[in-house]
Design an enzyme around this catalytic site. Sequence first.
Site, PDB file in Angstrom:
ATOM      1  N   LYS A 266       0.856  -1.186   0.000  1.00 30.16           N
ATOM      2  CA  LYS A 266       0.000   0.000   0.000  1.00 30.16           C
ATOM      3  C   LYS A 266       0.896   1.241   0.000  1.00 30.16           C
ATOM      4  O   LYS A 266       1.714   1.424   0.891  1.00 30.16           O
ATOM      5  CB  LYS A 266      -0.894   0.003   1.240  1.00 30.16           C
ATOM      6  CG  LYS A 266      -1.678   1.305   1.446  1.00 30.16           C
ATOM      7  CD  LYS A 266      -2.381   1.332   2.807  1.00 30.16           C
ATOM      8  CE  LYS A 266      -2.969   2.695   3.120  1.00 30.16           C
ATOM      9  NZ  LYS A 266      -3.557   2.771   4.467  1.00 30.16           N
ATOM     10  N   ASP A 271      -2.417  10.734   3.304  1.00 35.37           N
ATOM     11  CA  ASP A 271      -3.810  10.343   3.516  1.00 35.37           C
ATOM     12  C   ASP A 271      -4.531  11.376   4.371  1.00 35.37           C
ATOM     13  O   ASP A 271      -4.409  11.387   5.590  1.00 35.37           O
ATOM     14  CB  ASP A 271      -3.870   8.970   4.186  1.00 35.37           C
ATOM     15  CG  ASP A 271      -5.313   8.499   4.391  1.00 35.37           C
ATOM     16  OD1 ASP A 271      -6.206   9.034   3.701  1.00 35.37           O
ATOM     17  OD2 ASP A 271      -5.524   7.601   5.223  1.00 35.37           O
ATOM     18  N   LYS A 278      -9.857  13.347   8.014  1.00 40.01           N
ATOM     19  CA  LYS A 278      -9.311  13.000   9.328  1.00 40.01           C
ATOM     20  C   LYS A 278      -9.256  14.242  10.211  1.00 40.01           C
ATOM     21  O   LYS A 278      -9.222  15.366   9.721  1.00 40.01           O
ATOM     22  CB  LYS A 278      -7.882  12.457   9.177  1.00 40.01           C
ATOM     23  CG  LYS A 278      -7.763  11.103   8.504  1.00 40.01           C
ATOM     24  CD  LYS A 278      -6.301  10.711   8.386  1.00 40.01           C
ATOM     25  CE  LYS A 278      -6.135   9.361   7.725  1.00 40.01           C
ATOM     26  NZ  LYS A 278      -6.605   8.249   8.568  1.00 40.01           N
ATOM     27  N   ASP A 289       1.800   6.751   5.481  1.00 41.73           N
ATOM     28  CA  ASP A 289       0.793   5.783   5.049  1.00 41.73           C
ATOM     29  C   ASP A 289       1.221   5.003   3.808  1.00 41.73           C
ATOM     30  O   ASP A 289       0.488   4.142   3.334  1.00 41.73           O
ATOM     31  CB  ASP A 289      -0.551   6.488   4.797  1.00 41.73           C
ATOM     32  CG  ASP A 289      -1.745   5.570   5.004  1.00 41.73           C
ATOM     33  OD1 ASP A 289      -1.585   4.551   5.694  1.00 41.73           O
ATOM     34  OD2 ASP A 289      -2.828   5.872   4.478  1.00 41.73           O
ATOM     35  N   ASP A 348     -11.935   7.284   3.941  1.00 46.83           N
ATOM     36  CA  ASP A 348     -10.699   7.092   4.701  1.00 46.83           C
ATOM     37  C   ASP A 348     -10.326   5.615   4.825  1.00 46.83           C
ATOM     38  O   ASP A 348      -9.262   5.288   5.343  1.00 46.83           O
ATOM     39  CB  ASP A 348     -10.836   7.729   6.094  1.00 46.83           C
ATOM     40  CG  ASP A 348      -9.511   7.855   6.820  1.00 46.83           C
ATOM     41  OD1 ASP A 348      -8.464   7.887   6.122  1.00 46.83           O
ATOM     42  OD2 ASP A 348      -9.492   7.899   8.056  1.00 46.83           O
ATOM     43  N   GLU A 350      -9.273   3.798   2.475  1.00 49.03           N
ATOM     44  CA  GLU A 350      -8.816   3.798   1.079  1.00 49.03           C
ATOM     45  C   GLU A 350      -7.744   2.760   0.792  1.00 49.03           C
ATOM     46  O   GLU A 350      -7.559   2.352  -0.358  1.00 49.03           O
ATOM     47  CB  GLU A 350      -8.300   5.203   0.698  1.00 49.03           C
ATOM     48  CG  GLU A 350      -6.857   5.514   1.076  1.00 49.03           C
ATOM     49  CD  GLU A 350      -6.579   5.456   2.570  1.00 49.03           C
ATOM     50  OE1 GLU A 350      -5.458   5.064   2.937  1.00 49.03           O
ATOM     51  OE2 GLU A 350      -7.474   5.791   3.372  1.00 49.03           O
ATOM     52  N   ARG A 352      -7.529  -0.410   1.448  1.00 48.04           N
ATOM     53  CA  ARG A 352      -8.082  -1.664   0.899  1.00 48.04           C
ATOM     54  C   ARG A 352      -8.589  -1.471  -0.520  1.00 48.04           C
ATOM     55  O   ARG A 352      -8.641  -2.423  -1.304  1.00 48.04           O
ATOM     56  CB  ARG A 352      -9.193  -2.172   1.813  1.00 48.04           C
ATOM     57  CG  ARG A 352     -10.420  -1.279   1.931  1.00 48.04           C
ATOM     58  CD  ARG A 352     -11.212  -1.517   3.193  1.00 48.04           C
ATOM     59  NE  ARG A 352     -10.526  -0.995   4.367  1.00 48.04           N
ATOM     60  CZ  ARG A 352     -10.978  -1.096   5.619  1.00 48.04           C
ATOM     61  NH1 ARG A 352     -12.123  -1.713   5.843  1.00 48.04           N
ATOM     62  NH2 ARG A 352     -10.303  -0.595   6.626  1.00 48.04           N
TER      63      ARG A 352
END
Length: 496
Positions: A266, A271, A278, A289, A348, A350, A352
């Site tokens: 990933k 993010d 967030k 991230d 959020d 995201e 996956r």
Amino acid sequence: MELVVKSVSPETLKTATLVVAVGEGRKLGVAARQVDELSGGAISAVLKRGDLAGKVGQSLLLHSLPNLKAERVLLVGVGKDEELGDRPFRKTVAGILNTLKGLGGGDAALALDEIIVKGRDSYGKTRLLAETLIDGGYTFDQFKSQKAEPRALKKITLLTIKAAQAEVQRAVTHATAIANGMAFTRTLGNLPPNVCHPVYMGEQAKSLGKEFKDLKVEVLDEKKIKALGMGSFYAVGQGSAQPPRLIVMQYNGGKKSEKPYALVGKGITFDTGGISLKPGAGMDEMKFDMGGAASVFGTLRAVLELKLPINLVCILACAENMPSGTASRPGDIVTTMSGQTVEILNTDAEGRLVLCDALTYAERFKPQAVIDIATLTGACVVALGAHTSGLLGNNDELIGQLLSAGQAADDRAWQLPLFDEYQEQLDSPFADIANIGGPKAGTITAACFLSRFTKNLNWAHLDIAGTAWTSGGKDKGATGRPVPLLTQYLLDRAKA
């Protein structure tokens, strides 16, 4: 920093600092005893005065001992137990390194061969020692106007007996490659998001391909991502001015007939949470991230340096998750590369969404096993803290191999269940699947989501949300994990 392995008597070695062990109760180790005898009892005299008890973490620096070629002797306490655990051993080595950094000498010699570490042979013990030393020399100051002063310490010699020299050297070779991979991973993670974005990640892959000629690199832009039908991946990056990139790197060090292993990372380079924004506090740490993709980079670099006789494919799904007029919304439905549809309930969640398409893409390589690595869920931090990575998957043999590799590398993971009952939390009235499963068992339901796209694969998922970086304070920064675990897994497969 250079690590050298030698089989010589410590008292005969010319060095700026010789490091020897002292047990609790002022028990001299073999090397310390030899030095003591040659110096006319200089160490014994110091210990009798009570200057060092020999407890773990204690140290005492002695200067100009008679009849020695070493300029200084550093006494290091190793405790009263016959065996040290991994953690106290690493702490002891880190303490030695910190002391050596503060000295003026350009080299040092460690006569610590006699220390016993629980459950570890010469190779395993040396791996821990060497990784701790090299990783302890890592600095990240490229954005500071005042750079750190260059350290005098350039070389450390590890002293061992002749019979163990080959294994100790093998450990140093492996540890050096792993530590170099960790440094690569840490630097990528520590870079600011205005520098390290998806396009930059693609450039890093191409640079790696130029450095290692046996690496094939392909960087797919947003048009190709869309053309592949990766609607889920594309949706995450569509709100950003920084376009997404799918990075594919192939190393064929094994036989042509051998199926590759696959690592999928990933790579969310920043993010914000997207439209599901967030909270502002601590959002700067969302540059980390992309830790999963960074750890794949680091692991690949270690494999390339070691020239492991395996085939490996690395797939990085890189995007920036930003809110804008073009960003995906809660309630949007997207079609994945597999053909399954996803209702985005929270933008959020995201990670996956990019991973599911990357995992489907991995199928074309017909891999023996696929491991995805992701800073995926805050729930994993709640469950396991900052010490242990979460591990889930659909293949018990693969799970066992990863758990064993983590134990061997002192980069541990812990298996969480992937029972069918959790799948029901992802039901959607409008699409095949929702991208979140509610507040309960967040790490597990995230893995359940990914499992829908790995039915044709031997698959494992590492959630490194708690282990990829250290949060807050002066020690904030990327850790380089789980490069040791992943590299050990591949070393085991290559039997190197």
